[in-house]
Motif scaffolding. Structure first.
Motif, PDB file in Angstrom:
ATOM      1  N   TYR A 105       0.841  -1.189   0.000  1.00 44.00           N
ATOM      2  CA  TYR A 105       0.000   0.000   0.000  1.00 44.00           C
ATOM      3  C   TYR A 105       0.879   1.242   0.000  1.00 44.00           C
ATOM      4  N   GLN A 106       0.326   2.290  -0.552  1.00 44.21           N
ATOM      5  CA  GLN A 106       0.963   3.611  -0.521  1.00 44.21           C
ATOM      6  C   GLN A 106       0.081   4.535   0.298  1.00 44.21           C
ATOM      7  N   GLN A 107       0.680   5.328   1.166  1.00 40.69           N
ATOM      8  CA  GLN A 107      -0.088   6.305   1.928  1.00 40.69           C
ATOM      9  C   GLN A 107       0.599   7.666   1.885  1.00 40.69           C
ATOM     10  N   LYS A 108      -0.146   8.658   1.477  1.00 41.14           N
ATOM     11  CA  LYS A 108       0.335  10.035   1.487  1.00 41.14           C
ATOM     12  C   LYS A 108      -0.236  10.767   2.682  1.00 41.14           C
ATOM     13  N   PRO A 109       0.416  11.849   3.137  1.00 42.05           N
ATOM     14  CA  PRO A 109      -0.057  12.555   4.341  1.00 42.05           C
ATOM     15  C   PRO A 109      -1.509  12.981   4.213  1.00 42.05           C
ATOM     16  N   GLY A 110      -2.279  12.683   5.272  1.00 42.09           N
ATOM     17  CA  GLY A 110      -3.678  13.092   5.306  1.00 42.09           C
ATOM     18  C   GLY A 110      -4.598  12.270   4.438  1.00 42.09           C
ATOM     19  N   GLN A 111      -4.078  11.197   3.857  1.00 40.02           N
ATOM     20  CA  GLN A 111      -4.900  10.351   2.984  1.00 40.02           C
ATOM     21  C   GLN A 111      -4.970   8.919   3.518  1.00 40.02           C
ATOM     22  N   ALA A 112      -6.001   8.218   3.080  1.00 45.08           N
ATOM     23  CA  ALA A 112      -6.106   6.789   3.382  1.00 45.08           C
ATOM     24  C   ALA A 112      -5.106   6.014   2.526  1.00 45.08           C
ATOM     25  N   ALA A 163     -21.695   2.353   3.813  1.00 48.17           N
ATOM     26  CA  ALA A 163     -21.136   1.978   2.517  1.00 48.17           C
ATOM     27  C   ALA A 163     -22.142   2.272   1.405  1.00 48.17           C
ATOM     28  N   SER A 164     -21.627   2.674   0.259  1.00 47.19           N
ATOM     29  CA  SER A 164     -22.506   2.935  -0.877  1.00 47.19           C
ATOM     30  C   SER A 164     -21.755   2.711  -2.186  1.00 47.19           C
ATOM     31  N   ARG A 165     -22.544   2.550  -3.239  1.00 47.77           N
ATOM     32  CA  ARG A 165     -22.047   2.411  -4.612  1.00 47.77           C
ATOM     33  C   ARG A 165     -21.348   1.084  -4.855  1.00 47.77           C
ATOM     34  N   PHE A 166     -21.672   0.095  -4.042  1.00 53.27           N
ATOM     35  CA  PHE A 166     -21.280  -1.283  -4.340  1.00 53.27           C
ATOM     36  C   PHE A 166     -22.224  -2.192  -3.564  1.00 53.27           C
ATOM     37  N   THR A 167     -22.248  -3.460  -3.916  1.00 55.07           N
ATOM     38  CA  THR A 167     -23.140  -4.415  -3.254  1.00 55.07           C
ATOM     39  C   THR A 167     -22.491  -4.865  -1.957  1.00 55.07           C
ATOM     40  N   PHE A 168     -22.797  -4.132  -0.905  1.00 50.81           N
ATOM     41  CA  PHE A 168     -22.161  -4.307   0.405  1.00 50.81           C
ATOM     42  C   PHE A 168     -22.217  -5.752   0.875  1.00 50.81           C
ATOM     43  N   SER A 169     -23.344  -6.412   0.683  1.00 53.50           N
ATOM     44  CA  SER A 169     -23.552  -7.758   1.221  1.00 53.50           C
ATOM     45  C   SER A 169     -22.668  -8.809   0.555  1.00 53.50           C
ATOM     46  N   ASN A 170     -21.967  -8.439  -0.510  1.00 53.55           N
ATOM     47  CA  ASN A 170     -21.107  -9.385  -1.218  1.00 53.55           C
ATOM     48  C   ASN A 170     -19.666  -9.380  -0.739  1.00 53.55           C
ATOM     49  N   TYR A 171     -19.314  -8.435   0.144  1.00 58.50           N
ATOM     50  CA  TYR A 171     -17.904  -8.227   0.468  1.00 58.50           C
ATOM     51  C   TYR A 171     -17.618  -8.309   1.961  1.00 58.50           C
ATOM     52  N   ALA A 172     -16.522  -8.979   2.298  1.00 58.99           N
ATOM     53  CA  ALA A 172     -15.993  -8.892   3.645  1.00 58.99           C
ATOM     54  C   ALA A 172     -15.472  -7.468   3.881  1.00 58.99           C
ATOM     55  N   MET A 173     -15.411  -7.095   5.145  1.00 58.28           N
ATOM     56  CA  MET A 173     -14.975  -5.747   5.514  1.00 58.28           C
ATOM     57  C   MET A 173     -14.045  -5.823   6.718  1.00 58.28           C
ATOM     58  N   SER A 174     -13.319  -4.756   6.942  1.00 59.01           N
ATOM     59  CA  SER A 174     -12.428  -4.694   8.102  1.00 59.01           C
ATOM     60  C   SER A 174     -12.355  -3.295   8.680  1.00 59.01           C
ATOM     61  N   TRP A 175     -11.845  -3.220   9.883  1.00 58.98           N
ATOM     62  CA  TRP A 175     -11.434  -1.970  10.510  1.00 58.98           C
ATOM     63  C   TRP A 175      -9.912  -2.007  10.668  1.00 58.98           C
ATOM     64  N   VAL A 176      -9.287  -0.911  10.301  1.00 59.63           N
ATOM     65  CA  VAL A 176      -7.837  -0.746  10.431  1.00 59.63           C
ATOM     66  C   VAL A 176      -7.614   0.589  11.126  1.00 59.63           C
ATOM     67  N   ARG A 177      -6.684   0.642  12.058  1.00 58.81           N
ATOM     68  CA  ARG A 177      -6.453   1.901  12.769  1.00 58.81           C
ATOM     69  C   ARG A 177      -5.020   2.382  12.604  1.00 58.81           C
ATOM     70  N   GLN A 178      -4.847   3.661  12.873  1.00 57.17           N
ATOM     71  CA  GLN A 178      -3.528   4.280  12.755  1.00 57.17           C
ATOM     72  C   GLN A 178      -3.376   5.299  13.868  1.00 57.17           C
ATOM     73  N   ALA A 179      -2.534   4.988  14.829  1.00 60.94           N
ATOM     74  CA  ALA A 179      -2.251   5.932  15.907  1.00 60.94           C
ATOM     75  C   ALA A 179      -1.534   7.155  15.334  1.00 60.94           C
ATOM     76  N   PRO A 180      -1.657   8.294  15.971  1.00 62.18           N
ATOM     77  CA  PRO A 180      -1.045   9.531  15.439  1.00 62.18           C
ATOM     78  C   PRO A 180       0.451   9.354  15.159  1.00 62.18           C
ATOM     79  N   GLY A 181       0.844   9.600  13.920  1.00 62.21           N
ATOM     80  CA  GLY A 181       2.241   9.502  13.526  1.00 62.21           C
ATOM     81  C   GLY A 181       2.798   8.096  13.424  1.00 62.21           C
ATOM     82  N   LYS A 182       1.934   7.104  13.515  1.00 62.12           N
ATOM     83  CA  LYS A 182       2.389   5.704  13.509  1.00 62.12           C
ATOM     84  C   LYS A 182       1.902   4.960  12.272  1.00 62.12           C
TER      85      LYS A 182
END
Lengths: 107, 120
Positions: A36-43, B24-43
């Motif tokens: 993956y590529q990530q730019k500042p302030g972007q997903a 979610a919109s503009r795709f058939t949501f029920s057809n796809y697995a999904m996830s949550w991903v997080r990013q701590a500040p500056g990490k």
């Protein structure tokens, strides 16, 4: 859990140069690795999947290789828009894991 | 184009709870697995949880197992993350991500994220 180690942490290059980024897994992930590529302030943006397949719309200057535990993302000629942070991710085992990232910065 | 819009983030005290949503919109949501991903500040990125297209399969990172619950409502095209017993280390931008078609758990579309801050 599978640990992904990316190197180097930072890569300082000029536009037009070749970039080579590494991702090493603590155990085999077969070819089930993405970049993956990530730019500042972007997903993040998916570049490569299954180690060497480009995602939809990704330019041909991006290529991936490797299998097992050692993987490489290569950018053949850096475009100004390519300066960003790059992450690898494995999907072989739960939990899914990401590498710590490589920052490609302008020299 | 696919749209994923997260909401529900905010400031919460340690030990508190929050429920995140991803519309979610503009795709058939029920057809796809999904996830949550997080990013701590500056990490970097940290995968948090995933759910199969039907909701029958759920998966968690060790760091959140037993505290977070992922769910989905396919009739409402919405993904959820119930977060309990929040800790300071849960502070992060939480992204909703769509799995890349039939290619396994890679993520081809991401929302813009919702910020969760755990602090007293």
């Amino acid at each position: 859990e599978i640990v992904l180690t990316q190197s180097p942490a930072t890569l300082s290059l000029s536009p037009g140069e070749r970039a080579t980024l590494s991702c090493r897994a603590s155990q085999s992930v077969n070819s089930y690795l993405a970049w993956y590529q990530q730019k500042p302030g972007q997903a993040p943006r998916l570049l490569m999947y299954d180690a060497s397949s480009r995602a939809t719309g990704i330019p041909a200057r991006f290529s991936g290789s490797g299998s097992g535990t050692d993987f490489t993302l290569t950018i053949s000629s850096l475009d100004p828009e390519d300066f960003a942070v790059y992450y690898c991710q494995q999907r072989t085992n739960w939990p899914l894991t990401f590498g710590g990232g490589t920052k490609v910065e302008i020299k | 184009e696919v749209q994923l819009l997260e909401s529900g983030g905010g400031l919460v005290q340690p030990g508190g709870s929050l429920r995140l949503s991803c519309a979610a919109s503009r795709f058939t949501f029920s057809n796809y697995a999904m996830s949550w991903v997080r990013q701590a500040p500056g990490k970097g990125l940290e995968w948090v949880s995933g759910i199969s297209a039907t909701g029958a399969g759920t998966y968690y990172a060790d760091s959140v197992k037993g505290r977070f619950t992922i769910s989905r409502d396919n009739s409402k095209n919405t993904l959820y993350l119930q977060m309990n017993s929040l800790r300071a280390e849960d502070t992060a931008l939480y992204y909703c991500a769509k799995v890349y078609g039939g290619q396994g758990y890679y993520f081809d579309y991401w929302g813009q994220g919702t910020l969760v801050t755990v602090s007293s």
